[in-house]
Structure formats: structure tokens, C-alpha cells
Design a protein around this motif. Structure first.
Motif, PDB file in Angstrom:
ATOM      1  N   GLY A 560       0.802  -1.217   0.000  1.00 29.51           N
ATOM      2  CA  GLY A 560       0.000   0.000   0.000  1.00 29.51           C
ATOM      3  C   GLY A 560       0.829   1.257   0.000  1.00 29.51           C
ATOM      4  O   GLY A 560       0.773   2.059   0.929  1.00 29.51           O
ATOM      5  N   LEU A 561       1.641   1.436  -1.054  1.00 33.00           N
ATOM      6  CA  LEU A 561       2.539   2.592  -1.126  1.00 33.00           C
ATOM      7  C   LEU A 561       1.745   3.881  -1.288  1.00 33.00           C
ATOM      8  O   LEU A 561       0.740   3.937  -2.005  1.00 33.00           O
ATOM      9  N   ASN A 562       2.218   4.931  -0.626  1.00 30.47           N
ATOM     10  CA  ASN A 562       1.728   6.293  -0.840  1.00 30.47           C
ATOM     11  C   ASN A 562       2.936   7.158  -1.174  1.00 30.47           C
ATOM     12  O   ASN A 562       3.904   7.189  -0.420  1.00 30.47           O
ATOM     13  N   SER A 569       5.608   6.493   1.712  1.00 29.72           N
ATOM     14  CA  SER A 569       5.265   5.835   2.970  1.00 29.72           C
ATOM     15  C   SER A 569       4.652   4.481   2.658  1.00 29.72           C
ATOM     16  O   SER A 569       3.994   4.304   1.631  1.00 29.72           O
ATOM     17  N   LEU A 570       4.886   3.525   3.531  1.00 24.87           N
ATOM     18  CA  LEU A 570       4.356   2.192   3.349  1.00 24.87           C
ATOM     19  C   LEU A 570       4.144   1.555   4.721  1.00 24.87           C
ATOM     20  O   LEU A 570       4.780   1.947   5.700  1.00 24.87           O
ATOM     21  N   GLU A 768      -6.713   4.903   3.876  1.00 24.77           N
ATOM     22  CA  GLU A 768      -7.479   6.001   4.453  1.00 24.77           C
ATOM     23  C   GLU A 768      -7.265   7.312   3.705  1.00 24.77           C
ATOM     24  O   GLU A 768      -8.189   8.089   3.500  1.00 24.77           O
ATOM     25  N   GLU A 769      -6.006   7.559   3.273  1.00 28.42           N
ATOM     26  CA  GLU A 769      -5.712   8.829   2.607  1.00 28.42           C
ATOM     27  C   GLU A 769      -6.379   8.955   1.249  1.00 28.42           C
ATOM     28  O   GLU A 769      -6.485  10.050   0.691  1.00 28.42           O
ATOM     29  N   ASP A 770      -6.840   7.820   0.668  1.00 32.46           N
ATOM     30  CA  ASP A 770      -7.438   7.846  -0.670  1.00 32.46           C
ATOM     31  C   ASP A 770      -8.914   8.229  -0.650  1.00 32.46           C
ATOM     32  O   ASP A 770      -9.503   8.500  -1.704  1.00 32.46           O
ATOM     33  N   LYS A 921     -16.107   6.879   2.528  1.00 34.96           N
ATOM     34  CA  LYS A 921     -17.053   7.501   1.611  1.00 34.96           C
ATOM     35  C   LYS A 921     -16.672   7.172   0.162  1.00 34.96           C
ATOM     36  O   LYS A 921     -15.509   7.251  -0.230  1.00 34.96           O
ATOM     37  N   ILE A 922     -17.692   6.803  -0.628  1.00 29.75           N
ATOM     38  CA  ILE A 922     -17.508   6.526  -2.053  1.00 29.75           C
ATOM     39  C   ILE A 922     -18.386   7.518  -2.800  1.00 29.75           C
ATOM     40  O   ILE A 922     -19.598   7.571  -2.604  1.00 29.75           O
TER      41      ILE A 922
END
Length: 927
Positions: A560-562, A569-570, A768-770, A921-922
């Protein structure tokens, strides 16, 4: 021997020959678009000067630059274009500099001049300037009257393209040519010449013949001499002979080290019963120059073929520039020297003086310059106190091409991180056109528009230089990392120049390097929670130019790389394959994650980082029914351990489950070699996990090759303690139970999450950040519900209910059911789809459920309420052998998403536990 040999009287019987037309007659020029003539004194850009025995016409570049210029000799209404052969024959020389300034030197004794008593001379010319269209031209008429009565018995003029000598004749030998009156347009020059001076034609033929000395004698009649290209004429008192330097009857003689072009002619004048001979000689220098970097020296022989004897006396000696004398004060101010040294007259001219000019040139792409000046030497000498000779030399001097490589000066300001380079000097006729950088060619305007700074700097002496400033950060700057901390910034340059007005191109190649210890290496930091390593990698000054290695493998996308412009971050689960296990504790596991950043081109290690943490993990469990379980872990200190080969004390007791990193044992306390020890009120059961048959961990690599006896053995000791005397209060209920209660044992924590996958491969998930995640209407949404951390293959995760809401509150309305009692909602037109779990891709398939829905939104009366949804699920953890309730529905359920909700599980209780899960949320895309 004197230049006047004398007079010989011969008795001859002759026949008078009829006179012919004068050779100076010219034809009218036809079809010229002539603009009205203007007085030369009123026309800016045209200037005339009378300079002794010649006239100088100067035409400024403001009239001519960029255009073709031609000159005509004018004789009344007759116009003759001045070409090279006519110029040498009739006493004209034309010179121009590269910028279009013209100088025309005209002998007062030229073929077309009006002559009154050898004192007053009329010179008429035309200047024709052609425009872009060949049919268009501006014509300027020049009229100049010069007075000159200082004729020496012999006058010699050495111009750039001809030699001229004029000598006095005996009085009365030939009638003088009178000053011609102005002619009308209708009256021809032939008629006017004949009608006005009838004796002139006859007197012309008093020249009987001419003998040229080459130095051998060669005789020819006047008509042949004229046809050959010599200029021969007579005036009231003088005989004039003119020859080009390349005429066949001229020859070269080296006089005291100076080459001189010489023409020597004896002219025979005949009367009825006598012949007069005049000896004429002209000698003009074609060399005698020497150069240094700063000085031109011109040597002229003190004694030469013009001087009849060494006893001659120099009466006057002058220096001039551009045909005009300069006085001693001007010479001193300019640094000129004119002197006699031994047998030579020496003129010294400093290079670069204001009377000449520099010009740029290119030789094999190398920059050169040349200095040009037109010097004049004027002498007056007498031979034994007798007749005098006036001698003028107009001598154009050009220095050899002098290499002047420009200086490339590095003024780079490291603190400002700015390349600053200086190139020069150049002459004023050099223009910078473009510069080639590593990324392409830019004109000066384009470079300045890009943010560079190109300036032309001029100096007082007229030269110029070019200054260029380029920031280190520009993409045209080549950056090379030569070691871990040093960066070399390189600015390669190719300057493109043009020399005007010839438009001659040349280039100059340069490069400047700056080495800086300015590398900020990437840095790694991290922390741990109860489940994962959280790693942050900052790029430093290198950007993302390095590779990341976790453990022994390059980083993959499974964590789950950001990533942004400065960081990555991973999050790595502590049970991941790239994590090394260091130590086992009864209730925790010490794990370590090694992170290596390395540069792939030079294979440099940039940063080496390790993070070790203790993670909560039950290694041994003791149950009240007298059973025990234990988990053995392959630790780093025993790299060759094969977990499936581990056994308890009884070698027949092998793992219930094993893989390449774990071995799980479950056994009764009174089996598998378990020992029992009593203490005060406590009973301890103890067993060991070792390799089967007590074999060491290592294995031989090749048959017959001994292994190291120091290889460690693997041994894990497990213990369970029970209280011998204990009182428990038991409550009895009369309500019958569906099943008999099981005794309570130890507790552990399990975590179930609901997460949204990128696609149906379920390899990548939104974090979460997405959120919020934006999707199109009816695009598929892939959900997964997964049980984390548990290694118990006897647990099965079952989806009980899943539904969508408009708001984040899972109990809010409106609500739409997706999964009901473990089955899809048959009332949904876009039916939920369950996806099977590949046993080869997942360690515990029973811990994972996956399903797919179509993106939708809530509407009321055909109006969309809001463009968002939230998905919620209730998950149930069942014993795989449990046969009641939701655990054995006919339609089992699939997948999960995002939560940190923890679920407590009773290890031996048949009653199941529920997990309440919700997604982020979507949003519905507006496109």
C-alpha cells in the motif's frame, strides 16, 4: 643617366599621316533612370578633397550599405562606367571597407579631366547606387574643380592599381590642350574636341613610337600601346604615362630587400625633320612590410631605380593617410614614425590606430582579426641639384590574419547556484546568434525568455564580449553524482556567431563544471504499532532515483505505497515475508524490517535502516480442558530451519500446521512427552519443540563434506501452570440451552477489516488517505472482508449482512441491502456477486470473503439525493466444524474492506462472534 636623354635631330623624308579620333572619347550610357543631379556639397554622405596631384571622393555607407555601387567617369554628356581596366588605364582607383564606405582616388591627369594650363582641373563623376530591384538606382553627380600648380619636372604616383609618371616636355613641342568649355547635350565630345583644339589631334601623333624596357627593349607604336592597355597622353607641358601593375612590359626588381614593380619607357616625338626622346620610368613598391603584434614597419629603399645617382638629395619627406599629408604633431599624437636609417626610409605605424580599422575573419572555425590602413609616402628629391622628382605612394596595408581566440572566463557564483561565464573580446562586427545547450539550440531572445541572462558588454576601444548566466537548477544543466555526497554540475556550450556584413558563421565550444558537496541523501524513518511497521522514505535532493529493498527483495506494491514529490510511505505487516524474526517470547514476537536504499547505476548504498519491534502474539496457550498449543517461529539466527521437521519430545508429535516460517502444535498435556512438575499449589506441564530425532538444524550441502559442529540446535520450551485448589462459582439456569457450555479458556484478539480493492485482482487496496474514492455510475466496486493476524485454520469468516447508506451512520436511512443473512439480495436488479478466493494466493482462504457491487446512488422522485454512499457489513467468525446458525447457511458470503475493529474470540466456544464493519465515503463521479 638623367630621365631626359636629350634631343636628336634626324633628317627624314616622311609622309604625313591623317589624324584619328582621341582615345578618351566615351559613348553615352543608355536607358538610365537618372535622378536629378545634386551639388556634392549639399548631399550628405558624399565628400570630395583635392589632395595635391589627385582628388579623393568619399562615399559614406549611409548611402550604399547593402546595395551595389558603381562609378562613372563623365566627360560632358559622355558617360563611361569605370571598370578595372579603365581605372588602371585612366587614373582611377576604387576601394571600400566591409561596411560600404567607398574611397575613390582620381589622378588630376586622368583621361577625362578638363585641364586648363596644367593648373585648373575639372573632375566630373557619377555615383550609381542600385536598389533591391535591379531596375531601380539612385544616381548622384559629382563635380569637383582642383587647382594644382606645384608640378615637379617629374611626378610619380603609385596607386593601388596603377603607376603613373608625368614629365615636363620642352616648351612648344606640342600645343597645350585647353580647358574644355561646358558642352550641350546635343554636341558630341568628338566634335567639341576637334573643333576647339584642332592642333591636338595632330600633336598627338607627334609621338612616333615608344620603346619599353622589360628590361629587354620592346618597341611599339602609340596605337598598339593604347590597345595593350597603357594610358598615354600629353598636356600643354607634360607627357603622362600610366600602367597597371600586371601589364606585360612591367617587371619586378628587388631593391635593397624591397620588391618594386618597374615600367621604363622611352617615348619618341617627331617633327618634320627631327625626333625628340623622353625617358620615363616609374618604380612602385609591392612589399617591404614587416609585422609584430603591435607595430607595422614599412621599409622603402633610400636609393632606387628612379634616382639617377647616389648623390640625390631628399628635399621633402611626408607621411600621409588615405592620400592626405599629416603633420608632425599628428604623427606624434598617433605614434607614427618616419625616418631614414642607413639606406632605407622607415615608416612605423602602431597596429590599432584610429586611421585604420580592424576586421574579423574566420580560419578553420578559429577567430582571427586583421588591421587595415592606407599609408602614403611622399618624397621630393633632386639629382645633383638639378631637376626634382615628386614621388607619392598610396600604399594599402593589411596585417596578416592574427589569431585572437576569445577568453572564456568562469565567474560562477556557487553561493547563488548560478553559472556566470564571460566570453570575449570580439570586434564590433561579431554578433551572437544562438547558443547550443545540452537540451537544444536557443537564440539569444529564446534563452533570455527561458530565464537565462545573456548580455552584450561593450568596451571603450569598440570591442565587445558576451556574458551568460544560467541557474544550476535548469534542465539544460547536466547533473552527475560522482560519489555519495558530491554532484558535478556541467554546462556544455556551443556559441554560434556571425561576422557582419559578410554573414560568415563560426562557433566556439566551451564547458564549465562545478563540483558541490550538496547531496542530501534519502532518509528512512519508521515506527511500529501492534500490527505493522510504518516506514517513511524522504527523497532528499536526489529525487526518486534510487531503489528500495525490504529485507532481501526489492520493494513491491503489496504494502500500500503512498508517494508524493518528497516522500514514500508504506505499511508492512510484521508477519510479512520481508520481515525477519529475531526472538520469540511467550506473548510477543520480536521482528525486524531491514530497509536498504541503493542507487542502481553505480550500485551505491545510500541508506541502510533497520527497525525492530516487539509485536503482541500468543506463542503458547493453556486450556482448562488440559490441552496445550504452541507456535514455533523460524528465527533469523537459524536460517536453515525447516519448520515442518520440528517435533515435540515425542518425535511422532508433529505440527498440526506448518509453512516455511511457522509450525503450529496442539496436543493434550498428558501426551507427546509432556512432563508434569508440582510446586506449592501449582502444577506445571512442560514440553519442548526441537528437530525430529534431535538432529541439528544444518544439513550437509554435499555428500561426504563435513558440516560445522558449532551450528546451533533449535529448542523452544513451553510451560503451562494450573492451580491445584480453586473455587469457581457456577450459575445454573433453568432455560434449556441449544448446546452445552464449554469451559472458558484464555482470550485472544482478532481483527477483521472491510476494504475496497482497485480491481478484481485484489492485489491493491485503497487506504485512508485515498478516501473519498470517486467512481462512475455502475462501475464495479470490489470489496474484501478479511480476518487479520490469525493463523487458526479452524476459523471461518462468514458475511451475515451487508448494506449501503447515504450517510456514514450505519443505522441511518435510506438504506439498501446488498447481502441478507449471508445471501445476496434477490430484490436488487444489479445483484451482488461473490468472488471465490484462490487458495494458492491466500494463506488462509477461510479467513477471506470477497464480493462485487455496482456503483449507484440514492434517488427520490427521480431526483438524486446525494452523490455518495457508505457500505457496511456484519461479519461472523465461526468454528469450521460448527453446524448451526449463520455458519452453515446454504449461500455463504464473500468480501471485506476498511476498519480497525477488533473481535474477541473464545477458542473453544461454539458460540460465534460478530464484527461490525464500514467503508469510507464513495463518491459518484460527475462526468
Amino acid at each position: 643617366m638623367t630621365w631626359l636623354l636629350g634631343i636628336c635631330t634626324l633628317w627624314l623624308l616622311m609622309v604625313v599621316v591623317l589624324a584619328q579620333r582621341n582615345f578618351n572619347v566615351v559613348s553615352p550610357q543608355k536607358n538610365l533612370n537618372v535622378v536629378p543631379a545634386q551639388n556634392v556639397n549639399q548631399r550628405a554622405g558624399l565628400k570630395t578633397d583635392c589632395l595635391g596631384s589627385h582628388m579623393r571622393l568619399t562615399v559614406d555607407k549611409s548611402l550604399t550599405f547593402g546595395n551595389r555601387v558603381e562609378f562613372d567617369a563623365v566627360n560632358g554628356s559622355q558617360i563611361e562606367p569605370i571598370n578595372p581596366s579603365l581605372a588602371a588605364k585612366c587614373g582611377f582607383s576604387i576601394d571600400s571597407d566591409p561596411w560600404g564606405n567607398y574611397k575613390v582616388f582620381v589622378s588630376l591627369l586622368n583621361c577625362f579631366a578638363g585641364n586648363e594650363d596644367d593648373i585648373v582641373f575639372d573632375v566630373d563623376m557619377r555615383v550609381r547606387v542600385h536598389g533591391v530591384d535591379k531596375a531601380e538606382q539612385d544616381v548622384f553627380q559629382v563635380e569637383k574643380t582642383c587647382n594644382y600648380d606645384q608640378w615637379a619636372p617629374r611626378e610619380i604616383l603609385c596607386d593601388r592599381n596603377y603607376m603613373e609618371v608625368s614629365v615636363n616636355r620642352l616648351p612648344g613641342e606640342i600645343t597645350a590642350l585647353r580647358r574644355r568649355p561646358k558642352m550641350t547635350q546635343e554636341q558630341t565630345f568628338d566634335d567639341q574636341w576637334t573643333d576647339t583644339v584642332t592642333e591636338a589631334i595632330t600633336s598627338r601623333y607627334n609621338i612616333w613610337r615608344m620603346v619599353f624596357f622589360t628590361p629587354k627593349q620592346k618597341a611599339m607604336v602609340l596605337e598598339d600601346a593604347l590597345k595593350t592597355g597603357y594610358g598615354v597622353t600629353t598636356t600643354r607641358s607634360r607627357l603622362v604615362l600610366r600602367s597597371g601593375y600586371d601589364m606585360p612590359e612591367t617587371y619586378v626588381e628587388n631593391v635593397n630587400g624591397v620588391p618594386m614593380k618597374i615600367i621604363r619607357v622611352t617615348t619618341y616625338f617627331k617633327k618634320q625633320w627631327s625626333v625628340t626622346m623622353l625617358d620615363t620610368v616609374a618604380a612602385c613598391p609591392t612589399g617591404g612590410l614587416s609585422f609584430t603584434d603591435e607595430m607595422i614597419t614599412w621599409f622603402f629603399p633610400r636609393f632606387n631605380p628612379l634616382m639617377g645617382s647616389p648623390q640625390n638629395t631628399i628635399l621633402e619627406m611626408f607621411m600621409g593617410i588615405d592620400g592626405k599629408r599629416i603633420d608632425s604633431a599628428q604623427m606624434t599624437a598617433r605614434g607614427y614614425i618616419l625616418t631614414i636609417i642607413d639606406n632605407q626610409i622607415v615608416m612605423k605605424i602602431p597596429i590599432g590606430g584610429p586611421d585604420g580599422y580592424y576586421k574579423s575573419h574566420v580560419v578553420r572555425n578559429q577567430y582571427h582579426i586583421r588591421y587595415t590602413i592606407e599609408a602614403m609616402l611622399e618624397l621630393l628629391w633632386s639629382e645633383g641639384g638639378m631637376d626634382a622628382t615628386r614621388y607619392r605612394v598610396l600604399f594599402p596595408i593589411k596585417t596578416p590574419l592574427m589569431p585572437r581566440p576569445p577568453q572564456f572566463v568562469d565567474l560562477t557564483d556557487v553561493d547563488q547556484r548560478m553559472f556566470d561565464v564571460f566570453l570575449g573580446p570580439f570586434l564590433y562586427d561579431v554578433e551572437l546568434v544562438n547558443i547550443t545547450f545540452s537540451g537544444g539550440v536557443l537564440t539569444v531572445a529564446e534563452a533570455n525568455l527561458r530565464g537565462f541572462n545573456i548580455q552584450e558588454q561593450r568596451f571603450q576601444n569598440g570591442s565587445k564580449a558576451f556574458r551568460l548566466q544560467v541557474p544550476f537548477s535548469d534542465l539544460f544543466v547536466v547533473k552527475t553524482q560522482v560519489d555519495l555526497l558530491v554532484t558535478v554540475y556541467t554546462l556544455p556550450l556551443i556559441y554560434g556567431f556571425m561576422i557582419l556584413p559578410e554573414y560568415t558563421p563560426f562557433s566556439y565550444t566551451a564547458s564549465v563544471d562545478v563540483s558541490l558537496r550538496d547531496v542530501i541523501l534519502p532518509a528512512v524513518g519508521g515506527s511500529c504499532d501492534d500490527e505493522k511497521f510504518h516506514i517513511t522514505v524522504s527523497f532528499g535532493s536526489l529525487g526518486k532515483t534510487f531503489n528500495i529493498m525490504l529485507g532481501t527483495r526489492d520493494l513491491s506494491a503489496e504494502y500500500g505505497l503512498n508517494e508524493n514529490a518528497t516522500h514514500i510511505s508504506l505499511a508492512v505487516p510484521f508477519l510479512a515475508a520481508d520481515v525477519a524474526f529475531e526472538l520469540m517470547y511467550p506473548s510477543s514476537l520480536r521482528a525486524r524490517l531491514d530497509v536498504l536504499l541503493w542507487e542502481p547505476i553505480n550500485t551505491w548504498t545510500l541508506t541502510d535502516f533497520s527497525l525492530a519491534c516487539n509485536f503482541p502474539m500468543t506463542m503458547t496457550e493453556c486450556f482448562s480442558n488440559g490441552s496445550m498449543s504452541a507456535l514455533a517461529v523460524k528465527v533469523e539466527s537459524v536460517p536453515q530451519l525447516v519448520p515442518r521437521q520440528l517435533t515435540l519430545r515425542d518425535p511422532s508429535c508433529r505440527p498440526k500446521f506448518s509453512n516455511d516460517r511457522f509450525a503450529y502444535f496442539s496436543f493434550d498435556a498428558n501426551s507427546c512427552g509432556t512432563t508434569r512438575t508440582f510446586y506449592d499449589g501449582v502444577m506445571m506441564y512442560e514440553n519442548e519443540i526441537t528437530l525430529g530425532n534431535g538432529l541439528p538444524v544444518y544439513q550437509p550441502i554435499k555428500k561426504g563434506v563435513p558440516t560445522s559442529p558449532s551450528d546451533p540446535e533449535y529448542r523452544v520450551t513451553m510451560s503451562c501452570f494450573y492451580t491445584l485448589n480453586d473455587t469457581q462459582t457456577i450459575a445454573f439456569f433453568t432455560k434449556p440451552r441449544e448446546s452445552e457450555p464449554l469451559p472458558e479458556t484464555g482470550f485472544g484478539e482478532l481483527q477483521v477489516v472491510l476494504r475496497l480493492a482497485w480491481d478484481d485482482s485484489y492485489n491493491n487496496y485503497y487506504v485512508e488517505e485515498d478516501y473519498p474514492v470517486v467512481q462512475y455510475l455502475r462501475s464495479p466496486l470490489f470489496f474484501e472482508v478479511v480476518l487479520l493476524q490469525s493463523t487458526d485454520s479452524q476459523i471461518e469468516l462468514v458475511l451475515e449482512n451487508c448494506w449501503a447508506t447515504l450517510k456514514q451512520d450505519r443505522n441511518s436511512v435510506p438504506r439498501w441491502d446488498l447481502i441478507v443473512d449471508g445471501c445476496v439480495n434477490l430484490g436488487d436488479r444489479y445483484e451482488t456477486v461473490f468472488h471465490p478466493v484462490n487458495p494458492k494466493a491466500v494463506l488462509y482462504p477461510s479467513h477471506v470473503k470477497r464480493f462485487e457491487i455496482k456503483m449507484f446512488t440514492f434517488v427520490q422522485n427521480e431526483v438524486m439525493l446525494q452523490d455518495q454512499i457508505f457500505v457496511h457489513c456484519d461479519a461472523v467468525l465461526c468454528d469450521i466444524n460448527q453446524n448451526d446458525g449463520i455458519c452453515k447457511r446454504l449461500c455463504p458470503s464473500p468480501i471485506p474492506l476498511k476498519t480497525g475493529k477488533k473481535v474477541r474470540r473464545d477458542a473453544n466456544n461454539a458460540q460465534f462472534r460478530r464484527a461490525k464493519l464500514s467503508s469510507g465515503k464513495i463518491l459518484l463521479s460527475s462526468s
